[in-house]
Design a protein around this motif. Structure first.
Motif, PDB file in Angstrom:
ATOM      1  N   LYS A 154      -2.178   7.934  -0.721  1.00 38.00           N
ATOM      2  CA  LYS A 154      -1.296   7.872   0.446  1.00 38.00           C
ATOM      3  C   LYS A 154      -0.950   6.425   0.743  1.00 38.00           C
ATOM      4  CE  LYS A 154      -3.030  11.890   2.795  1.00 38.00           C
ATOM      5  NZ  LYS A 154      -2.410  12.819   3.611  1.00 38.00           N
ATOM      6  N   VAL A 155       0.278   6.226   1.148  1.00 36.10           N
ATOM      7  CA  VAL A 155       0.721   4.939   1.683  1.00 36.10           C
ATOM      8  C   VAL A 155       1.331   5.268   3.029  1.00 36.10           C
ATOM      9  CG1 VAL A 155       2.276   2.982   1.402  1.00 36.10           C
ATOM     10  CG2 VAL A 155       1.080   3.932  -0.595  1.00 36.10           C
ATOM     11  N   ASP A 156       0.616   4.934   4.092  1.00 37.50           N
ATOM     12  CA  ASP A 156       1.048   5.308   5.429  1.00 37.50           C
ATOM     13  C   ASP A 156       2.261   4.533   5.916  1.00 37.50           C
ATOM     14  OD1 ASP A 156      -0.974   7.259   5.724  1.00 37.50           O
ATOM     15  OD2 ASP A 156      -2.412   5.707   6.293  1.00 37.50           O
ATOM     16  N   ASP A 157       2.389   3.281   5.483  1.00 40.44           N
ATOM     17  CA  ASP A 157       3.469   2.426   5.983  1.00 40.44           C
ATOM     18  C   ASP A 157       3.945   1.510   4.855  1.00 40.44           C
ATOM     19  OD1 ASP A 157       5.021   0.396   7.205  1.00 40.44           O
ATOM     20  OD2 ASP A 157       3.897   0.586   9.082  1.00 40.44           O
ATOM     21  N   ALA A 158       5.135   1.763   4.349  1.00 39.18           N
ATOM     22  CA  ALA A 158       5.663   0.983   3.226  1.00 39.18           C
ATOM     23  C   ALA A 158       5.848  -0.488   3.593  1.00 39.18           C
ATOM     24  CB  ALA A 158       6.986   1.577   2.750  1.00 39.18           C
ATOM     25  N   GLU A 159       6.151  -0.769   4.860  1.00 42.10           N
ATOM     26  CA  GLU A 159       6.305  -2.172   5.290  1.00 42.10           C
ATOM     27  C   GLU A 159       4.973  -2.916   5.243  1.00 42.10           C
ATOM     28  OE1 GLU A 159       8.818  -4.362   6.071  1.00 42.10           O
ATOM     29  OE2 GLU A 159       9.967  -2.782   5.090  1.00 42.10           O
ATOM     30  N   VAL A 160       3.926  -2.261   5.707  1.00 43.37           N
ATOM     31  CA  VAL A 160       2.591  -2.867   5.652  1.00 43.37           C
ATOM     32  C   VAL A 160       2.189  -3.080   4.191  1.00 43.37           C
ATOM     33  CG1 VAL A 160       0.137  -2.490   6.159  1.00 43.37           C
ATOM     34  CG2 VAL A 160       1.868  -1.998   7.895  1.00 43.37           C
ATOM     35  N   TRP A 161       2.460  -2.091   3.348  1.00 45.32           N
ATOM     36  CA  TRP A 161       2.182  -2.222   1.917  1.00 45.32           C
ATOM     37  C   TRP A 161       2.900  -3.454   1.366  1.00 45.32           C
ATOM     38  CZ3 TRP A 161      -0.471   0.463  -1.990  1.00 45.32           C
ATOM     39  CH2 TRP A 161      -0.089   0.160  -3.298  1.00 45.32           C
ATOM     40  N   ALA A 162       4.183  -3.589   1.653  1.00 44.24           N
ATOM     41  CA  ALA A 162       4.979  -4.703   1.140  1.00 44.24           C
ATOM     42  C   ALA A 162       4.426  -6.041   1.613  1.00 44.24           C
ATOM     43  CB  ALA A 162       6.440  -4.541   1.553  1.00 44.24           C
ATOM     44  N   GLN A 163       4.017  -6.110   2.869  1.00 47.46           N
ATOM     45  CA  GLN A 163       3.439  -7.344   3.398  1.00 47.46           C
ATOM     46  C   GLN A 163       2.126  -7.669   2.691  1.00 47.46           C
ATOM     47  OE1 GLN A 163       3.140  -6.692   7.622  1.00 47.46           O
ATOM     48  NE2 GLN A 163       5.352  -6.611   7.875  1.00 47.46           N
ATOM     49  N   TYR A 164       1.325  -6.652   2.444  1.00 47.08           N
ATOM     50  CA  TYR A 164       0.049  -6.818   1.755  1.00 47.08           C
ATOM     51  C   TYR A 164       0.276  -7.349   0.346  1.00 47.08           C
ATOM     52  CZ  TYR A 164      -4.816  -5.528   0.698  1.00 47.08           C
ATOM     53  OH  TYR A 164      -6.142  -5.547   0.374  1.00 47.08           O
ATOM     54  N   ARG A 165       1.221  -6.758  -0.383  1.00 43.34           N
ATOM     55  CA  ARG A 165       1.528  -7.199  -1.745  1.00 43.34           C
ATOM     56  C   ARG A 165       2.005  -8.656  -1.734  1.00 43.34           C
ATOM     57  NH1 ARG A 165      -0.987  -3.959  -2.849  1.00 43.34           N
ATOM     58  NH2 ARG A 165      -1.914  -5.678  -3.964  1.00 43.34           N
ATOM     59  N   ALA A 166       2.830  -9.009  -0.769  1.00 42.03           N
ATOM     60  CA  ALA A 166       3.399 -10.354  -0.719  1.00 42.03           C
ATOM     61  C   ALA A 166       2.398 -11.398  -0.216  1.00 42.03           C
ATOM     62  CB  ALA A 166       4.640 -10.358   0.167  1.00 42.03           C
ATOM     63  N   SER A 167       1.274 -10.958   0.330  1.00 37.79           N
ATOM     64  CA  SER A 167       0.315 -11.889   0.934  1.00 37.79           C
ATOM     65  C   SER A 167      -0.589 -12.566  -0.086  1.00 37.79           C
ATOM     66  CB  SER A 167      -0.551 -11.160   1.962  1.00 37.79           C
ATOM     67  OG  SER A 167      -1.475 -10.291   1.308  1.00 37.79           O
ATOM     68  N   ARG A 168      -0.502 -12.183  -1.340  1.00 37.23           N
ATOM     69  CA  ARG A 168      -1.347 -12.746  -2.397  1.00 37.23           C
ATOM     70  C   ARG A 168      -0.568 -12.693  -3.699  1.00 37.23           C
ATOM     71  NH1 ARG A 168      -5.361  -8.333  -1.704  1.00 37.23           N
ATOM     72  NH2 ARG A 168      -4.619  -8.722   0.358  1.00 37.23           N
ATOM     73  N   PRO A 169      -1.004 -13.442  -4.696  1.00 39.27           N
ATOM     74  CA  PRO A 169      -0.332 -13.319  -5.986  1.00 39.27           C
ATOM     75  C   PRO A 169      -0.427 -11.876  -6.491  1.00 39.27           C
ATOM     76  CG  PRO A 169      -1.773 -15.240  -5.971  1.00 39.27           C
ATOM     77  CD  PRO A 169      -2.056 -14.459  -4.717  1.00 39.27           C
ATOM     78  N   THR A 170       0.704 -11.308  -6.803  1.00 32.83           N
ATOM     79  CA  THR A 170       0.798  -9.962  -7.359  1.00 32.83           C
ATOM     80  C   THR A 170       1.752 -10.041  -8.542  1.00 32.83           C
ATOM     81  OG1 THR A 170       0.422  -8.923  -5.198  1.00 32.83           O
ATOM     82  CG2 THR A 170       1.484  -7.569  -6.864  1.00 32.83           C
ATOM     83  N   TRP A 171       1.388  -9.348  -9.609  1.00 33.69           N
ATOM     84  CA  TRP A 171       2.204  -9.367 -10.817  1.00 33.69           C
ATOM     85  C   TRP A 171       2.542  -7.951 -11.237  1.00 33.69           C
ATOM     86  CZ3 TRP A 171      -2.372 -12.063 -10.201  1.00 33.69           C
ATOM     87  CH2 TRP A 171      -2.257 -13.449 -10.108  1.00 33.69           C
TER      88      TRP A 171
END
Length: 154
Positions: free
Chosen positions: A41-58
Motif C-alpha cells: 500500500k502507498v497511502d499518499d503518493a505525495e509523501v512517497w515522492a517526498q520520501y524518494r526525493a529526500s535521499r539519493p534514489t536510483w
C-alpha cells in the motif's frame, strides 16, 4: 542493456508501480495474502515522492522504461530495493546494489545495512550481507518477518 539514472520527481509513479508489483507478485510466494495486502500500500503518493526525493534514489532503466529502484540513507541504510517482476533474474538488483555500494564508498561509509524481506534475504546473502537478527515488524495489523542485515565495505 540496463542503465542507472538518478531519481527525478516525475519518477514517483514508476517507483510506486514497481514497489506494488514486486510485493504483490514476487514477495507473495513468501508472505500470506493478508500480509501482502497490508504491505503493498502507498497511502499518499505525495509523501512517497517526498520520501524518494529526500535521499539519493536510483532507477534501473531498460531503455526508457524504469524496471527497478533503490535508495541510500546518509547513515548507510539501503531502505528500499525493488525490481519489476517481469525483469527478475536479469541482474537488475545486482546493478542497483553496486550503485548503492559505490555511492556509500564515495560518502566514506564503511558499511551498509538493510532490513531484508524473506524474499530478498538470499539475494543479499549471496552478495556478502550477513544476518544480524530476524525480526517481526508490524504493517497495518499484520506481522511480517524480515532480517536486519549488513555488509562491510572494503
Amino acid at each position: 542493456m540496463f542503465s542507472i539514472k538518478a531519481y527525478l520527481p516525475d519518477d514517483a509513479r514508476a517507483t510506486i508501480d514497481i514497489f506494488l508489483r514486486a510485493i504483490r507478485e514476487t514477495a507473495s510466494k513468501d508472505y500470506s495474502p493478508e500480509q501482502i495486502a497490508a504491505w503493498a500500500k502507498v497511502d499518499d503518493a505525495e509523501v512517497w515522492a517526498q520520501y524518494r526525493a529526500s535521499r539519493p534514489t536510483w532507477l534501473a532503466m531498460n531503455g526508457p522504461m524504469p524496471v527497478g529502484f533503490t535508495d541510500l540513507k546518509p547513515d548507510g541504510c539501503l531502505d528500499m530495493m525493488f525490481v519489476d517482476p517481469d525483469h527478475q533474474g536479469k541482474g537488475i538488483a545486482s546493478l542497483l546494489l553496486a550503485t548503492v555500494e559505490n555511492a556509500a564508498r564515495d560518502q566514506g561509509l564503511r558499511r551498509i545495512f538493510t532490513e531484508a524481506s524473506l524474499t530478498a534475504r538470499p539475494f543479499f546473502e549471496r552478495r556478502g550481507f550477513v544476518v544480524l537478527a530476524a525480526q517481526q515488524v508490524q504493517k497495518r495489523g499484520q506481522t511480517l518477518t524480515n532480517f536486519r542485515m549488513e555488509k562491510m565495505l572494503t
